[in-house]
Design a protein around this motif. Structure first.
Motif, PDB file in Angstrom:
ATOM      1  N   LEU A   1      35.468  11.329  36.423  1.00  0.00           N
ATOM      2  CA  LEU A   1      35.873  10.481  37.547  1.00  0.00           C
ATOM      3  C   LEU A   1      35.608  11.187  38.863  1.00  0.00           C
ATOM      4  CD1 LEU A   1      39.341   8.860  36.740  1.00  0.00           C
ATOM      5  CD2 LEU A   1      37.190   7.699  37.183  1.00  0.00           C
ATOM      6  N   LYS A   2      35.987  12.473  38.916  1.00  0.00           N
ATOM      7  CA  LYS A   2      35.927  13.200  40.172  1.00  0.00           C
ATOM      8  C   LYS A   2      34.513  13.557  40.591  1.00  0.00           C
ATOM      9  CE  LYS A   2      40.495  15.144  39.800  1.00  0.00           C
ATOM     10  NZ  LYS A   2      41.117  14.873  41.104  1.00  0.00           N
ATOM     11  N   ILE A   3      33.680  13.898  39.625  1.00  0.00           N
ATOM     12  CA  ILE A   3      32.346  14.327  40.062  1.00  0.00           C
ATOM     13  C   ILE A   3      31.285  13.251  39.877  1.00  0.00           C
ATOM     14  CG2 ILE A   3      32.828  16.784  39.755  1.00  0.00           C
ATOM     15  CD1 ILE A   3      31.253  16.729  37.199  1.00  0.00           C
ATOM     16  N   LEU A   4      31.656  12.150  39.233  1.00  0.00           N
ATOM     17  CA  LEU A   4      30.652  11.105  39.049  1.00  0.00           C
ATOM     18  C   LEU A   4      31.085   9.779  39.693  1.00  0.00           C
ATOM     19  CD1 LEU A   4      27.884  10.931  37.540  1.00  0.00           C
ATOM     20  CD2 LEU A   4      29.130   9.642  35.795  1.00  0.00           C
ATOM     21  N   VAL A   5      32.149   9.211  39.141  1.00  0.00           N
ATOM     22  CA  VAL A   5      32.488   7.842  39.560  1.00  0.00           C
ATOM     23  C   VAL A   5      32.924   7.782  41.032  1.00  0.00           C
ATOM     24  CG1 VAL A   5      33.894   5.824  39.064  1.00  0.00           C
ATOM     25  CG2 VAL A   5      33.116   7.302  37.206  1.00  0.00           C
ATOM     26  N   ILE A   6      33.885   8.638  41.401  1.00  0.00           N
ATOM     27  CA  ILE A   6      34.383   8.579  42.785  1.00  0.00           C
ATOM     28  C   ILE A   6      33.250   8.885  43.781  1.00  0.00           C
ATOM     29  CG2 ILE A   6      36.036   9.538  44.435  1.00  0.00           C
ATOM     30  CD1 ILE A   6      37.433   7.782  42.421  1.00  0.00           C
ATOM     31  N   PRO A   7      32.471   9.970  43.578  1.00  0.00           N
ATOM     32  CA  PRO A   7      31.361  10.199  44.512  1.00  0.00           C
ATOM     33  C   PRO A   7      30.378   9.021  44.590  1.00  0.00           C
ATOM     34  CG  PRO A   7      31.739  12.164  43.247  1.00  0.00           C
ATOM     35  CD  PRO A   7      32.602  11.102  42.643  1.00  0.00           C
ATOM     36  N   VAL A   8      30.077   8.412  43.442  1.00  0.00           N
ATOM     37  CA  VAL A   8      29.173   7.259  43.471  1.00  0.00           C
ATOM     38  C   VAL A   8      29.780   6.141  44.315  1.00  0.00           C
ATOM     39  CG1 VAL A   8      28.297   5.342  42.057  1.00  0.00           C
ATOM     40  CG2 VAL A   8      27.880   7.697  41.356  1.00  0.00           C
ATOM     41  N   MET A   9      31.072   5.920  44.129  1.00  0.00           N
ATOM     42  CA  MET A   9      31.739   4.863  44.890  1.00  0.00           C
ATOM     43  C   MET A   9      31.775   5.194  46.379  1.00  0.00           C
ATOM     44  SD  MET A   9      32.282   2.520  42.852  1.00  0.00           S
ATOM     45  CE  MET A   9      33.474   1.313  43.397  1.00  0.00           C
ATOM     46  N   VAL A  10      32.056   6.465  46.690  1.00  0.00           N
ATOM     47  CA  VAL A  10      32.151   6.869  48.097  1.00  0.00           C
ATOM     48  C   VAL A  10      30.791   6.760  48.778  1.00  0.00           C
ATOM     49  CG1 VAL A  10      32.518   8.838  49.626  1.00  0.00           C
ATOM     50  CG2 VAL A  10      34.180   8.324  47.839  1.00  0.00           C
ATOM     51  N   VAL A  11      29.772   7.324  48.132  1.00  0.00           N
ATOM     52  CA  VAL A  11      28.442   7.322  48.758  1.00  0.00           C
ATOM     53  C   VAL A  11      27.903   5.893  48.866  1.00  0.00           C
ATOM     54  CG1 VAL A  11      26.053   8.062  48.525  1.00  0.00           C
ATOM     55  CG2 VAL A  11      27.906   9.690  48.102  1.00  0.00           C
ATOM     56  N   SER A  12      28.007   5.131  47.779  1.00  0.00           N
ATOM     57  CA  SER A  12      27.494   3.758  47.857  1.00  0.00           C
ATOM     58  C   SER A  12      28.321   2.949  48.845  1.00  0.00           C
ATOM     59  CB  SER A  12      27.478   3.092  46.475  1.00  0.00           C
ATOM     60  OG  SER A  12      28.783   3.014  45.953  1.00  0.00           O
ATOM     61  N   GLY A  13      29.616   3.234  48.899  1.00  0.00           N
ATOM     62  CA  GLY A  13      30.480   2.527  49.848  1.00  0.00           C
ATOM     63  C   GLY A  13      30.112   2.839  51.287  1.00  0.00           C
ATOM     64  N   LEU A  14      29.867   4.126  51.559  1.00  0.00           N
ATOM     65  CA  LEU A  14      29.487   4.500  52.930  1.00  0.00           C
ATOM     66  C   LEU A  14      28.153   3.870  53.315  1.00  0.00           C
ATOM     67  CD1 LEU A  14      30.570   8.244  53.034  1.00  0.00           C
ATOM     68  CD2 LEU A  14      31.517   6.377  54.396  1.00  0.00           C
ATOM     69  N   LEU A  15      27.213   3.896  52.377  1.00  0.00           N
ATOM     70  CA  LEU A  15      25.913   3.275  52.664  1.00  0.00           C
ATOM     71  C   LEU A  15      26.071   1.773  52.870  1.00  0.00           C
ATOM     72  CD1 LEU A  15      23.616   5.162  50.151  1.00  0.00           C
ATOM     73  CD2 LEU A  15      23.615   5.366  52.626  1.00  0.00           C
ATOM     74  N   TYR A  16      26.935   1.177  52.058  1.00  0.00           N
ATOM     75  CA  TYR A  16      27.222  -0.256  52.152  1.00  0.00           C
ATOM     76  C   TYR A  16      27.718  -0.576  53.557  1.00  0.00           C
ATOM     77  CZ  TYR A  16      28.300  -4.571  49.562  1.00  0.00           C
ATOM     78  OH  TYR A  16      28.301  -5.836  49.052  1.00  0.00           O
ATOM     79  N   MET A  17      28.649   0.252  54.046  1.00  0.00           N
ATOM     80  CA  MET A  17      29.236   0.020  55.365  1.00  0.00           C
ATOM     81  C   MET A  17      28.244   0.301  56.478  1.00  0.00           C
ATOM     82  SD  MET A  17      32.898   1.567  55.964  1.00  0.00           S
ATOM     83  CE  MET A  17      34.091   1.783  54.750  1.00  0.00           C
ATOM     84  N   PHE A  18      27.478   1.368  56.318  1.00  0.00           N
ATOM     85  CA  PHE A  18      26.716   1.854  57.465  1.00  0.00           C
ATOM     86  C   PHE A  18      25.211   1.635  57.351  1.00  0.00           C
ATOM     87  CE2 PHE A  18      30.625   4.357  57.635  1.00  0.00           C
ATOM     88  CZ  PHE A  18      31.040   4.002  58.899  1.00  0.00           C
ATOM     89  N   TYR A  19      24.795   0.973  56.303  1.00  0.00           N
ATOM     90  CA  TYR A  19      23.355   0.794  56.150  1.00  0.00           C
ATOM     91  C   TYR A  19      22.822  -0.045  57.298  1.00  0.00           C
ATOM     92  CZ  TYR A  19      21.997  -4.004  55.043  1.00  0.00           C
ATOM     93  OH  TYR A  19      21.659  -5.314  55.124  1.00  0.00           O
ATOM     94  N   ARG A  20      21.614   0.249  57.676  1.00  0.00           N
ATOM     95  CA  ARG A  20      20.950  -0.591  58.660  1.00  0.00           C
ATOM     96  C   ARG A  20      19.564  -0.887  58.123  1.00  0.00           C
ATOM     97  NH1 ARG A  20      25.177  -0.122  60.374  1.00  0.00           N
ATOM     98  NH2 ARG A  20      25.959  -0.088  62.498  1.00  0.00           N
ATOM     99  N   TYR A  21      19.059  -2.043  58.461  1.00  0.00           N
ATOM    100  CA  TYR A  21      17.696  -2.353  58.099  1.00  0.00           C
ATOM    101  C   TYR A  21      16.789  -1.379  58.835  1.00  0.00           C
ATOM    102  CZ  TYR A  21      13.737  -5.101  56.771  1.00  0.00           C
ATOM    103  OH  TYR A  21      12.581  -5.512  56.209  1.00  0.00           O
ATOM    104  N   PRO A  22      15.673  -0.926  58.225  1.00  0.00           N
ATOM    105  CA  PRO A  22      14.880   0.170  58.773  1.00  0.00           C
ATOM    106  C   PRO A  22      14.684   0.119  60.285  1.00  0.00           C
ATOM    107  CG  PRO A  22      13.902  -0.558  56.762  1.00  0.00           C
ATOM    108  CD  PRO A  22      15.110  -1.426  56.993  1.00  0.00           C
ATOM    109  N   GLN A  23      15.060   1.211  60.879  1.00  0.00           N
ATOM    110  CA  GLN A  23      14.709   1.505  62.260  1.00  0.00           C
ATOM    111  C   GLN A  23      15.053   0.446  63.287  1.00  0.00           C
ATOM    112  OE1 GLN A  23      10.782   2.761  61.401  1.00  0.00           O
ATOM    113  NE2 GLN A  23      11.695   4.481  60.351  1.00  0.00           N
ATOM    114  N   LYS A  24      16.174  -0.183  63.101  1.00  0.00           N
ATOM    115  CA  LYS A  24      16.652  -1.061  64.174  1.00  0.00           C
ATOM    116  C   LYS A  24      17.959  -0.466  64.652  1.00  0.00           C
ATOM    117  CE  LYS A  24      14.056  -4.952  64.459  1.00  0.00           C
ATOM    118  NZ  LYS A  24      13.975  -6.181  65.227  1.00  0.00           N
ATOM    119  N   HIS A  25      18.183  -0.558  65.912  1.00  0.00           N
ATOM    120  CA  HIS A  25      19.419  -0.109  66.511  1.00  0.00           C
ATOM    121  C   HIS A  25      19.744   1.344  66.235  1.00  0.00           C
ATOM    122  CE1 HIS A  25      19.696  -4.068  67.819  1.00  0.00           C
ATOM    123  NE2 HIS A  25      19.896  -4.583  66.636  1.00  0.00           N
ATOM    124  N   GLY A  26      18.735   2.190  66.346  1.00  0.00           N
ATOM    125  CA  GLY A  26      18.968   3.617  66.434  1.00  0.00           C
ATOM    126  C   GLY A  26      19.376   4.347  65.174  1.00  0.00           C
TER     127      GLY A  26
END
Lengths: 218, 524
Positions: A120-145
């Motif tokens: 859980l600690k080294i696989l599931v939670i990190p996957v959730m955190v990283v995918s979650g952060l990307l989900y929140m902060f993803y931007r379509y290529p090279q728009k808005h900095g």
């Protein structure tokens, strides 16, 4: 039997906070996913993002606590008694056999728990955190900095995040059930609430219970 | 092991920090309050034209007014004569076609179809005097109609079927003395009534915009900022910003919301993020044709029925024409939810003489774009569908000759004969006509840009982010939360939960049963 202080204040706070957040994230997350309707999509997104931020802060504190107290060692997986532990859940538990692993303050997790929690600690939670952060902060290529994050779509991120969410729910279902498999039905629950648990004296030699003759393990 | 955890901590922190710093925004939108202040101040003109001697005389012909204008504004007519309002065509690069000169002059639509051979009637809306046939002289500056756009008296009207000449009833001296910056009444006279009646073509441009409520159009409402068309469609040397993709093809010279509102106008980051892929109009124009109906379907094939030898019309309860002998049958809609497409600002067109492939619907114009195109955004469109005349032998759309002053010259509105109408129209555009005609389905895309609703009425998240009836349910080339899911992951995920539940139930039941059994054995 001796009454021991097994789960310290932060540990209990961390555990219950995590439980609450996972429940809340699942509720809001599956609303965003379109599976349920409760808060409304817009509010679900706001709440999910808020809870995610809290979860990140909690994780940061938890990592700090585990490192400074050395408690992280509790999760180092071990093969010792692993088979016995599996056999206990499949057979021993039905004939009132004793727990194969003695719980002590220094070793409070059985081998199965060690493996599952480490995963859980080294696989599931990190996957959730990283995918979650990307989900929140993803931007379509090279728009808005945001030129360093070139993500052309949400699909992979979203599917990974969803798969992780399903896994966590399945984990919680089993986890909740396994609460009842302590010394008594409620001893595990009480321990996680109060911090204290009746443990067998530490000097008792650890004796894995052998499966009864004539029985084959899986 | 300790090292790994340390590394993990550092990594996590680095990720959080970098994301924080990477998403900093330096584009700041002009606050709406500032815009309101700027645009609600009434404009005071620098000259009072009623005091000019040049205009204090009796004009017997409209060309004399133009000459009077040019006598002071000595270079303006040259600017006008370079504009698309005058030429009804622009130089456009069309993908796959190269550079073409296209515009109302030569592009067909699926309403009244085309101006060729019908100039006398259609060109009422040309900003010139006397474009009644193909022989109009585009270099004659006296034919520029300054008043169509600059009349501020609301007393100037063009004659019906007068090839752009003013109605004989107009007092030219009075109008000439009351000129100024174009008002909504100037633009609306043509742009609200295009296609032969109010709101026929656009759906978002209609007479209700002369004096709309805030709900109908937040920008043009009299009790709001009361914007005039030219506040957004600004002009530099008579070249207006903005154009319609019914007749233009390139991603240039567009009038945009961002001109005033900036690229990231929302307080919420999540909403601002949408602007990368979603046009403002998509959320802020939840519906068009909010007051009067707009034409959604035009079936030319039923035209020509007569009652006692005379053409007739039928209307519905809202006074919309549903049948006209001269035009066929129509289907109208009000409060229409737009359809949505990807659009990158470039378009192609059915050009006269193009051969039709397949059985339709013929795309009168094609708006390009898809999810993977960084320039493309989701925009709302009105799709006007029609059934219109074509040549089944040569496989071309037909330019029919519709308007005519007299019977017997091939005009459909006089003779109700498609064959002679098609022959006459195709002759006017120098294209062959086989003598056979039929009708074919066509589609034309009209981006919806006006009738912006107040923000409280904007499209809500769950109107798109929903599994059922998503507004953009037709755009499937990307993953959208709330709408999309992966069947395999859903099955495995739900399966894992079900197996867990079944597993613990079986395990739990067995524990209870075995406990009882063990107790019994112990007792016995």
């Amino acid at each position: 039997m001796k009454r021991e202080y097994v789960y310290r204040a932060f540990e209990r706070f961390w555990h219950w906070m995590q439980a609450l957040l996972i429940f809340f994230l699942a509720l809001t997350g599956f609303e965003i996913h379109g599976s349920i309707h409760f808060f409304g999509f817009e509010q679900a997104v706001t709440l999910h993002n808020g809870a995610a931020t809290m979860f990140l802060i909690l994780i940061a504190f938890a990592i700090f606590w585990h490192l400074t107290t050395g408690e992280w060692r509790q999760y180092i997986p071990t093969a010792k008694n692993l088979r016995a532990q599996v056999e206990y859940y499949i057979f021993g538990i039905f004939r009132n056999a004793p727990h194969p692993t003695k719980k002590t303050v220094l070793s409070k997790l059985n081998p199965l728990q060690k493996i599952v929690y480490a995963a859980l600690k080294i696989l599931v939670i990190p996957v959730m955190v990283v995918s979650g952060l990307l989900y929140m902060f993803y931007r379509y290529p090279q728009k808005h900095g945001i030129e360093s994050l070139n993500i052309s779509g949400l699909e992979t991120i979203a599917l990974l995040h969803t798969a992780g969410a399903f896994f966590l729910i399945a984990f919680v279902v089993v986890h909740l059930y396994l609460i009842t498999t302590g010394q008594s039905l409620t001893s595990n629950l009480k321990a996680m609430i109060t911090g204290y648990e009746e443990l067998e004296s530490e000097h008792t030699p650890e004796q894995p219970s052998e499966p009864l003759a004539g029985e084959q393990t899986v | 092991m300790k090292k790994i955890f340390l590394l993990l901590t550092v990594f996590t922190l680095a990720v959080i920090l970098s994301i924080g710093s990477l998403t900093k925004k330096n584009t700041e939108a002009a606050p709406v309050a500032e815009l309101k202040e700027k645009y609600s101040k009434p404009q005071k003109p620098s000259a009072d034209h009623s005091k000019f001697i040049q205009l204090k005389k009796k004009f017997t012909a409209p060309e004399q007014v133009t000459e009077a204008c040019i006598s002071c504004h000595t270079e303006r007519h040259k600017e006008v004569m370079k504009s698309s309002h005058w030429n009804w065509e622009r130089e456009e690069y069309i993908e796959g076609r190269g550079i073409r000169y296209v515009g109302k002059k030569n592009i067909l639509n699926n309403f009244c179809i085309g101006i060729s051979s019908n100039e006398q009637s259609c060109n009422k809306c040309h900003i010139g005097y006397g474009w009644g046939d193909a022989k109009f002289n585009f270099n004659d500056s006296s034919r520029v109609d300054c008043l169509a756009c600059h009349d501020n008296s609301n007393a100037y009207i063009k004659q019906s079927a007068g090839a752009g000449m003013p109605d004989p009833s107009v007092n030219l001296s009075y109008v000439a003395q009351h000129v100024g910056k174009p008002l909504r009444t100037n633009c609306g006279t043509c742009h609200f009534f295009s296609g032969g009646g109010n709101n026929v073509k656009h759906g978002d441009l209609e007479s209700a915009l002369f004096d709309p409520s805030r709900d109908v159009d937040v920008h043009m409402a009299g009790n709001g900022v009361n914007l005039q068309c030219v506040d957004c469609h600004t002009a530099e040397k008579h070249q207006m910003l903005g154009k319609m993709y019914s007749v233009s093809s390139m991603n240039r010279n567009r009038s945009t919301c961002e001109q005033c509102h900036g690229e990231l106008p929302h307080k919420s980051d999540v909403i601002n993020e949408h602007t990368i892929k979603v046009a403002c109009q998509t959320c802020h124009i939840p519906e068009y044709a909010k007051v009067n109906s707009t034409k959604m379907y035009w079936d030319w094939s039923t035209a020509g029925k007569l009652k006692n030898g005379e053409p007739y019309e039928e209307t519905d309860s809202l006074d919309n024409d549903v049948y006209m002998s001269i035009k066929g049958s129509f289907y109208w809609e009000r409060n229409v939810k737009p359809e949505y497409i990807w659009f990158n600002g470039t378009a192609s067109h059915y050009l006269m003489g193009d051969s039709i492939k397949g059985n339709g619907p013929v795309q009168m114009n094609t708006l390009y774009g898809d999810y993977n195109d960084p320039e493309a955004k989701i925009i709302p469109v009105k799709i006007h569908r029609a059934n219109q005349i074509y040549d089944p032998v040569y496989k071309t759309l037909i330019q029919p000759h519709t308007y005519g002053a007299k019977k017997g010259e091939g005009a459909f509105w006089q003779d109700f004969n498609w064959k002679t109408s098609a022959a006459s129209g195709m002759k006017a555009v120098n294209l062959p006509f086989s003598g056979k005609y039929d009708f074919i389905q066509t589609e034309m895309y009209w981006p919806v840009n006006h009738m912006v609703s107040p923000k409280e009425k904007a499209v809500q998240c769950n109107e798109c982010h929903t599994r059922e009836n998503s507004r953009i349910g037709n755009l499937r080339d990307f993953y959208m939360p709330g709408r999309d899911s992966n069947a395999a992951i859903e099955w495995f995920g739900i399966g894992a939960i079900v197996i867990s539940l079944v597993g613990i139930s079986v395990h739990g039941t067995m524990r209870i049963v075995m406990k009882k059994k063990n107790r019994k054995e112990k007792n016995s």
